[in-house]
Design a protein around this motif. Structure first.
Motif, PDB file in Angstrom:
ATOM      1  N   ASN A 104       6.691 -97.762 -14.053  1.00 35.43           N
ATOM      2  CA  ASN A 104       7.407 -99.025 -14.119  1.00 35.43           C
ATOM      3  C   ASN A 104       6.983 -99.813 -15.350  1.00 35.43           C
ATOM      4  N   SER A 105       7.954-100.350 -16.062  1.00 36.64           N
ATOM      5  CA  SER A 105       7.664-101.238 -17.175  1.00 36.64           C
ATOM      6  C   SER A 105       7.275-102.602 -16.619  1.00 36.64           C
ATOM      7  N   VAL A 106       6.180-103.161 -17.145  1.00 38.97           N
ATOM      8  CA  VAL A 106       5.701-104.464 -16.692  1.00 38.97           C
ATOM      9  C   VAL A 106       5.542-105.378 -17.895  1.00 38.97           C
ATOM     10  N   ASP A 107       5.376-106.679 -17.616  1.00 36.59           N
ATOM     11  CA  ASP A 107       5.388-107.672 -18.685  1.00 36.59           C
ATOM     12  C   ASP A 107       4.086-107.749 -19.471  1.00 36.59           C
ATOM     13  N   ALA A 108       2.999-107.318 -18.861  1.00 34.16           N
ATOM     14  CA  ALA A 108       1.701-107.453 -19.525  1.00 34.16           C
ATOM     15  C   ALA A 108       0.797-106.307 -19.094  1.00 34.16           C
ATOM     16  N   ALA A 109      -0.305-106.150 -19.819  1.00 31.41           N
ATOM     17  CA  ALA A 109      -1.283-105.124 -19.449  1.00 31.41           C
ATOM     18  C   ALA A 109      -1.771-105.362 -18.024  1.00 31.41           C
ATOM     19  N   GLN A 110      -2.042-104.270 -17.314  1.00 32.97           N
ATOM     20  CA  GLN A 110      -2.441-104.329 -15.918  1.00 32.97           C
ATOM     21  C   GLN A 110      -3.874-103.802 -15.767  1.00 32.97           C
ATOM     22  N   PRO A 111      -4.875-104.610 -16.018  1.00 33.76           N
ATOM     23  CA  PRO A 111      -6.255-104.125 -15.867  1.00 33.76           C
ATOM     24  C   PRO A 111      -6.543-103.727 -14.427  1.00 33.76           C
ATOM     25  N   ARG A 112      -7.381-102.715 -14.283  1.00 33.10           N
ATOM     26  CA  ARG A 112      -7.692-102.226 -12.939  1.00 33.10           C
ATOM     27  C   ARG A 112      -9.176-101.926 -12.783  1.00 33.10           C
ATOM     28  N   LEU A 113      -9.614-101.926 -11.545  1.00 30.32           N
ATOM     29  CA  LEU A 113     -10.998-101.630 -11.193  1.00 30.32           C
ATOM     30  C   LEU A 113     -11.038-100.378 -10.341  1.00 30.32           C
ATOM     31  N   ALA A 114     -12.023 -99.535 -10.598  1.00 24.57           N
ATOM     32  CA  ALA A 114     -12.266 -98.360  -9.759  1.00 24.57           C
ATOM     33  C   ALA A 114     -13.631 -98.522  -9.105  1.00 24.57           C
ATOM     34  N   LEU A 115     -13.668 -98.401  -7.787  1.00 20.05           N
ATOM     35  CA  LEU A 115     -14.908 -98.547  -7.040  1.00 20.05           C
ATOM     36  C   LEU A 115     -15.158 -97.290  -6.217  1.00 20.05           C
ATOM     37  N   THR A 116     -16.417 -96.918  -6.096  1.00 16.30           N
ATOM     38  CA  THR A 116     -16.768 -95.812  -5.214  1.00 16.30           C
ATOM     39  C   THR A 116     -17.213 -96.350  -3.856  1.00 16.30           C
ATOM     40  N   TYR A 117     -17.012 -95.543  -2.845  1.00 19.19           N
ATOM     41  CA  TYR A 117     -17.608 -95.797  -1.534  1.00 19.19           C
ATOM     42  C   TYR A 117     -17.992 -94.451  -0.942  1.00 19.19           C
ATOM     43  N   ASP A 118     -18.692 -94.460   0.151  1.00 16.66           N
ATOM     44  CA  ASP A 118     -19.132 -93.226   0.773  1.00 16.66           C
ATOM     45  C   ASP A 118     -17.926 -92.485   1.342  1.00 16.66           C
ATOM     46  N   HIS A 137       4.071-102.071 -21.797  1.00 15.45           N
ATOM     47  CA  HIS A 137       3.123-101.930 -20.700  1.00 15.45           C
ATOM     48  C   HIS A 137       3.765-101.183 -19.535  1.00 15.45           C
ATOM     49  N   PHE A 138       2.981-100.317 -18.910  1.00 17.94           N
ATOM     50  CA  PHE A 138       3.487 -99.501 -17.815  1.00 17.94           C
ATOM     51  C   PHE A 138       2.498 -99.505 -16.660  1.00 17.94           C
ATOM     52  N   ALA A 139       3.016 -99.331 -15.461  1.00 17.18           N
ATOM     53  CA  ALA A 139       2.188 -99.250 -14.266  1.00 17.18           C
ATOM     54  C   ALA A 139       2.750 -98.189 -13.336  1.00 17.18           C
ATOM     55  N   ALA A 140       1.862 -97.457 -12.708  1.00 18.15           N
ATOM     56  CA  ALA A 140       2.242 -96.443 -11.726  1.00 18.15           C
ATOM     57  C   ALA A 140       1.118 -96.357 -10.700  1.00 18.15           C
ATOM     58  N   GLU A 141       1.326 -95.556  -9.687  1.00 21.14           N
ATOM     59  CA  GLU A 141       0.280 -95.428  -8.679  1.00 21.14           C
ATOM     60  C   GLU A 141      -0.885 -94.605  -9.223  1.00 21.14           C
ATOM     61  N   PRO A 142      -2.108 -95.030  -8.969  1.00 23.85           N
ATOM     62  CA  PRO A 142      -3.282 -94.288  -9.447  1.00 23.85           C
ATOM     63  C   PRO A 142      -3.333 -92.887  -8.848  1.00 23.85           C
TER      64      PRO A 142
END
Length: 409
Positions: A40-54, A111-116
């Motif tokens: 999907n085209s989006v209006d601005a950069a989409q910063p993301r966080l990746a977190l680990t869990y058990d 800018h683009f966004a999709a599911e991780p």
């Protein structure tokens, strides 16, 4: 020895992934290259966080802290940004597995966004260790072999079922180490064995050794400051490399271990963790070392009573300031040149350091003008404005967070 590996479909990665039994619970399919209708085209950069869990990974929208994906992945996993603004390297049993955070900016500025998606691509690295991003290169170190893997960071944006071309530089023996490639192709890599680490050697672009220094016991960590001056931590000080020459800066204590460096490309000051007690237990620290890489001098900063930290709780801010997440639950802002605390912002409840380094405990990561603080005690994460201390967003997480990495999108 330098080996050059051209692109190849990573069939072995498919087998490794199947063996881990991973699934992407929130992803119906992998993100497509820029311009594909699946993105999907989006209006601005989409910063993301990746977190680990058990047992898995969480991917969050860094602006809203909304959950974008919950990905199952067995084992104790670590995360590091790949450096291209889109991908995260997940340290698994097989090596560095590529997580697509699902948001990116094209070379045209769109800018683009999709599911991780946790892809099937794995950089082979038994017992994966440090990830270093410098210049236009990403450098991976395998503790299990001592090998250094180097690739052009931007090439990772072009992946389509294949890993980018890599260069592999071997070490005489496997050890817990780290490497960095400078702008002129010079490689600095640690010297060690499974039982001891002693220093750093220098290889030119052809793989020929041009210098070495073995006066850095328990060498650990790496940082590059303004002017491309490189710093390594030792158990009795730090080792500095500049323009082909090593300089050892001794700690003020007989035992004065620096293990990690927190640096920026615009500051000549390297901030390091510091421990002067060889018999200390646990992972809480109460002192920092400030290294002037130009003057080749260092000083020790002692934190106020009741404030300690771990290696997960130090970062540098957008103005080169030092940020420290204290065991008092506050985010402290320190002047990078003097170490003086200039502001303190309460964020979470007081906490204690972990019994084992792998145990979940509060962590800090910075993206632009925002500091992100995790709180395993409440399964939550908070976005803090570095300039004001205001908490802009908070979110409850479906699992207990451990490590965290950020990508710019």
């Amino acid at each position: 020895m330098i080996q050059r590996h051209h692109r190849a479909v990573m069939g072995m990665a498919l087998a490794a992934t199947a063996a881990l039994g991973l699934t992407a619970c929130a992803s119906a399919g992998g993100p497509a290259p820029a311009g594909d209708t699946a993105a999907n085209s989006v209006d601005a950069a989409q910063p993301r966080l990746a977190l680990t869990y058990d047992g898995g990974l969480l991917v969050l929208d860094a602006t809203t802290l909304d959950l974008e994906a919950d990905i199952e992945l067995a084992g104790f996993n670590r995360v590091n940004p790949a450096g291209d603004g889109r991908h995260v390297l997940v340290s698994t049993a097989e090596g560095f597995q590529v997580l697509d955070a699902g948001a990116w900016t094209s070379t045209d500025g769109d800018h683009f966004a999709a599911e991780p998606e946790l892809t099937d691509l794995v950089f082979n690295a038994p017992t994966p260790g440090h990830v270093v991003r410098h210049g236009d290169k990403t450098i991976l170190f395998s503790d299990g072999t001592g090998d250094t893997t180097v690739f052009e960071t931007a090439d990772l944006l072009e992946v389509d079922g294949e890993l980018p071309e890599t260069e592999i530089v071997s070490s005489p023996e496997a050890h817990h180490g780290v490497s960095i490639v400078l702008e002129d192709g010079t490689l600095l890599t640690t010297i060690g064995t499974p039982d001891a680490r002693t220093g750093v050697r220098v290889l030119d672009a052809d793989g020929e050794e041009t210098a070495r220094n073995e006066e850095c016991p328990s060498v650990h960590g790496e940082g590059t400051t303004a002017g491309e001056i490189v710093v390594f931590g030792c158990s009795d000080g730090v080792l500095v490399y500049e323009n082909g020459q090593f300089t050892k800066i001794a700690a003020p204590d007989a035992y004065g271990r620096t293990g990690n460096q927190y640096v920026t490309d615009t500051s000549s000051i390297a901030v390091g963790d510091y421990n002067s007690n060889p018999d200390s237990e646990g992972y809480e620290l109460t002192q920092l070392t400030l290294l002037d890489t130009v003057a080749k001098t260092s000083s020790i900063v002692t934190l106020p009573a009741g404030v300690a930290y771990t290696w997960r709780g130090v970062a540098r801010g957008p103005s080169d300031e030092t940020l420290l997440l204290g065991t008092d639950g506050s985010l402290h802002v320190l002047d990078a040149d003097t170490g003086a605390i200039t502001a303190s912002y309460p964020v979470i409840d007081p906490w204690e350091g972990p019994a084992e380094w792998q145990d979940a405990h509060p962590a800090l990561v910075v993206l632009g003008a925002t500091a992100y603080v995790t709180d395993p005690a409440t399964n939550s994460i908070h976005a803090v404005d570095i300039a004001t201390g205001a908490v802009g967003a908070s979110a409850q997480l479906p699992a207990t967070p451990n490590e965290v990495a950020a990508v710019t999108g």
